[in-house]
Design a protein around this motif. Structure first.
Motif, mmCIF file in Angstrom:
data_model
loop_
_atom_site.group_PDB
_atom_site.id
_atom_site.type_symbol
_atom_site.label_atom_id
_atom_site.label_comp_id
_atom_site.label_asym_id
_atom_site.label_seq_id
_atom_site.Cartn_x
_atom_site.Cartn_y
_atom_site.Cartn_z
ATOM 1 N N VAL A 72 -22.077 25.858 -2.572
ATOM 2 C CA VAL A 72 -21.328 25.912 -3.835
ATOM 3 C C VAL A 72 -20.086 25.039 -3.720
ATOM 4 N N ASP A 73 -19.607 24.610 -4.859
ATOM 5 C CA ASP A 73 -18.421 23.757 -4.916
ATOM 6 C C ASP A 73 -17.169 24.593 -4.642
ATOM 7 N N ARG A 74 -16.349 24.162 -3.681
ATOM 8 C CA ARG A 74 -15.109 24.864 -3.358
ATOM 9 C C ARG A 74 -13.944 23.918 -3.574
ATOM 10 N N PRO A 75 -13.151 24.112 -4.629
ATOM 11 C CA PRO A 75 -12.065 23.185 -4.931
ATOM 12 C C PRO A 75 -11.106 23.019 -3.749
ATOM 13 N N GLY A 76 -10.634 21.786 -3.551
ATOM 14 C CA GLY A 76 -9.692 21.487 -2.491
ATOM 15 C C GLY A 76 -8.256 21.617 -2.963
ATOM 16 N N PHE A 77 -7.329 21.041 -2.193
ATOM 17 C CA PHE A 77 -5.892 21.193 -2.449
ATOM 18 C C PHE A 77 -5.502 20.736 -3.851
ATOM 19 N N TRP A 78 -5.731 19.463 -4.169
ATOM 20 C CA TRP A 78 -5.306 18.948 -5.472
ATOM 21 C C TRP A 78 -6.185 19.476 -6.598
ATOM 22 N N GLU A 79 -7.424 19.742 -6.307
ATOM 23 C CA GLU A 79 -8.313 20.283 -7.336
ATOM 24 C C GLU A 79 -7.840 21.653 -7.815
ATOM 25 N N TRP B 279 0.878 -1.174 0.000
ATOM 26 C CA TRP B 279 0.000 0.000 0.000
ATOM 27 C C TRP B 279 0.914 1.222 0.000
ATOM 28 N N PRO B 280 1.163 1.825 -1.174
ATOM 29 C CA PRO B 280 2.088 2.961 -1.245
ATOM 30 C C PRO B 280 1.676 4.089 -0.308
ATOM 31 N N VAL B 281 2.667 4.755 0.252
ATOM 32 C CA VAL B 281 2.430 5.898 1.133
ATOM 33 C C VAL B 281 2.670 7.164 0.322
ATOM 34 N N LEU B 282 1.598 7.906 0.063
ATOM 35 C CA LEU B 282 1.670 9.148 -0.696
ATOM 36 C C LEU B 282 0.935 10.225 0.080
ATOM 37 N N THR B 283 1.559 11.375 0.219
ATOM 38 C CA THR B 283 0.900 12.463 0.933
ATOM 39 C C THR B 283 1.437 13.801 0.452
ATOM 40 N N ALA B 284 0.596 14.818 0.535
ATOM 41 C CA ALA B 284 0.979 16.156 0.087
ATOM 42 C C ALA B 284 1.546 17.003 1.212
ATOM 43 N N GLU B 285 1.514 16.489 2.448
ATOM 44 C CA GLU B 285 1.930 17.293 3.585
ATOM 45 C C GLU B 285 2.655 16.430 4.607
ATOM 46 N N ALA B 286 3.274 17.091 5.585
ATOM 47 C CA ALA B 286 3.992 16.362 6.625
ATOM 48 C C ALA B 286 3.013 15.522 7.438
ATOM 49 N N GLU B 287 3.429 14.330 7.784
ATOM 50 C CA GLU B 287 2.581 13.402 8.531
ATOM 51 C C GLU B 287 2.473 13.819 9.995
ATOM 52 N N PRO B 288 1.271 14.105 10.475
ATOM 53 C CA PRO B 288 1.113 14.452 11.887
ATOM 54 C C PRO B 288 1.107 13.194 12.754
ATOM 55 N N HIS B 289 1.504 13.323 13.980
ATOM 56 C CA HIS B 289 1.450 12.204 14.931
ATOM 57 C C HIS B 289 0.518 12.620 16.048
ATOM 58 N N LEU B 290 -0.649 12.034 16.053
ATOM 59 C CA LEU B 290 -1.715 12.436 16.952
ATOM 60 C C LEU B 290 -2.032 11.322 17.930
ATOM 61 N N HIS C 230 -9.047 16.529 -11.264
ATOM 62 C CA HIS C 230 -10.464 16.542 -11.618
ATOM 63 C C HIS C 230 -11.325 16.868 -10.407
ATOM 64 N N ASP C 231 -12.450 17.515 -10.634
ATOM 65 C CA ASP C 231 -13.311 17.917 -9.534
ATOM 66 C C ASP C 231 -13.962 16.725 -8.846
ATOM 67 N N LEU C 232 -14.243 15.644 -9.588
ATOM 68 C CA LEU C 232 -14.886 14.474 -8.994
ATOM 69 C C LEU C 232 -13.908 13.332 -8.762
ATOM 70 N N GLY C 233 -13.274 12.818 -9.821
ATOM 71 C CA GLY C 233 -12.275 11.766 -9.654
ATOM 72 C C GLY C 233 -12.831 10.354 -9.711
ATOM 73 N N ASP C 234 -13.629 10.058 -10.734
ATOM 74 C CA ASP C 234 -14.157 8.709 -10.928
ATOM 75 C C ASP C 234 -13.109 7.855 -11.636
ATOM 76 N N PRO C 235 -12.600 6.789 -10.979
ATOM 77 C CA PRO C 235 -11.553 5.986 -11.617
ATOM 78 C C PRO C 235 -12.023 5.218 -12.846
ATOM 79 N N TRP C 236 -13.303 4.902 -12.931
ATOM 80 C CA TRP C 236 -13.796 4.091 -14.052
ATOM 81 C C TRP C 236 -13.888 4.883 -15.345
ATOM 82 N N THR C 237 -13.928 6.210 -15.247
ATOM 83 C CA THR C 237 -13.881 7.047 -16.451
ATOM 84 C C THR C 237 -12.567 7.825 -16.520
ATOM 85 N N GLU C 238 -11.607 7.466 -15.662
ATOM 86 C CA GLU C 238 -10.259 8.087 -15.628
ATOM 87 C C GLU C 238 -10.340 9.607 -15.498
ATOM 88 N N GLN C 239 -11.103 10.057 -14.534
ATOM 89 C CA GLN C 239 -11.187 11.492 -14.248
ATOM 90 C C GLN C 239 -10.017 11.906 -13.363
#
Length: 204
Positions: A177-184, A31-42, A189-198
């Motif tokens: 209203v739709d507010r785009p997040g970090f990667w958006e 299970w690859p570890v991918l993240t856009a930010e530093a990993e918090p330890h909570l 893609h705004d939705l990200g459906d893997p079956w249509t490769e969004q």
């Protein structure tokens, strides 16, 4: 305990046929570890989740509060936009439907923004996190979800690419209203459906 999509009680060999969206490969046991930010330890006692925004009553649960609610288990597949898929995996937590019901979405609420303790955000249509399609989870394969994979608490929206399943989730904000997040905001893609490769803006 409610279980969805393919749980049969005993682990069986996973067939790839019909399970891999276009452009994906089976990562196997890893299970690859991918993240856009530093990993918090909570610590568990530092973890909470708030559902707010366009709701009747902004509601906050500690991790212990969440774990005291009726559990729900997802047993199925997950897919990352970077082309790996993990087949036949299992997460336990609480259905987001239960939490939204407690907070009481207003009629004009149409989207959610999931926010992490790191400040990471991702946006989703409300219809894609209701009807048994999304969970807040703390357990993977019978063990506490490790920090590198979003533990102690992460959002799970397995029918969409996995960047939509925000790690270390701390708030679900309902919006009109739709507010785009970090990667958006960076062209995903705004939705990200893997079956249509969004994967990116402009994909079907």
């Amino acid at each position: 305990m409610p279980v969805t999509r393919g749980f049969t009680g005993r682990r069986r060999p996973v067939s790839r046929e019909g399970r891999l969206p276009p452009g994906q490969h089976d990562v196997g046991d890893g299970w690859p570890v991918l993240t856009a930010e530093a990993e918090p330890h909570l610590r568990d006692d530092q973890v909470s989740l708030t559902v707010g925004g366009l709701v009747t009553s902004t509601t906050t649960w500690s991790l212990a509060d969440l774990q005291a609610l009726p559990h729900s288990t997802y047993a199925g597949d997950i897919h990352c936009v970077t082309s790996w898929s993990k087949l036949g995996t299992r997460f336990t937590g609480v259905s987001l439907d239960l939490l939204l019901e407690a907070a009481g979405p207003l009629e004009r609420a149409a989207y959610v923004v999931a926010e992490s303790v790191t400040g990471y955000t991702t946006n989703l249509p409300l219809e894609h996190v209701t009807g048994g399609r999304a969970w807040v989870v703390w357990d993977h394969e019978g063990r506490p979800l490790p920090p590198e994979h979003g533990g102690p608490l992460r959002l799970l929206v397995p029918h969409l690419y996995f960047w939509k399943s925000a790690k270390w989730v701390s708030r679900i904000e309902l919006t009109e209203v739709d507010r785009p997040g970090f990667w958006e905001r960076y062209g995903y893609h705004d939705l990200g459906d893997p079956w249509t490769e969004q994967r990116y803006v402009g994909d079907a």
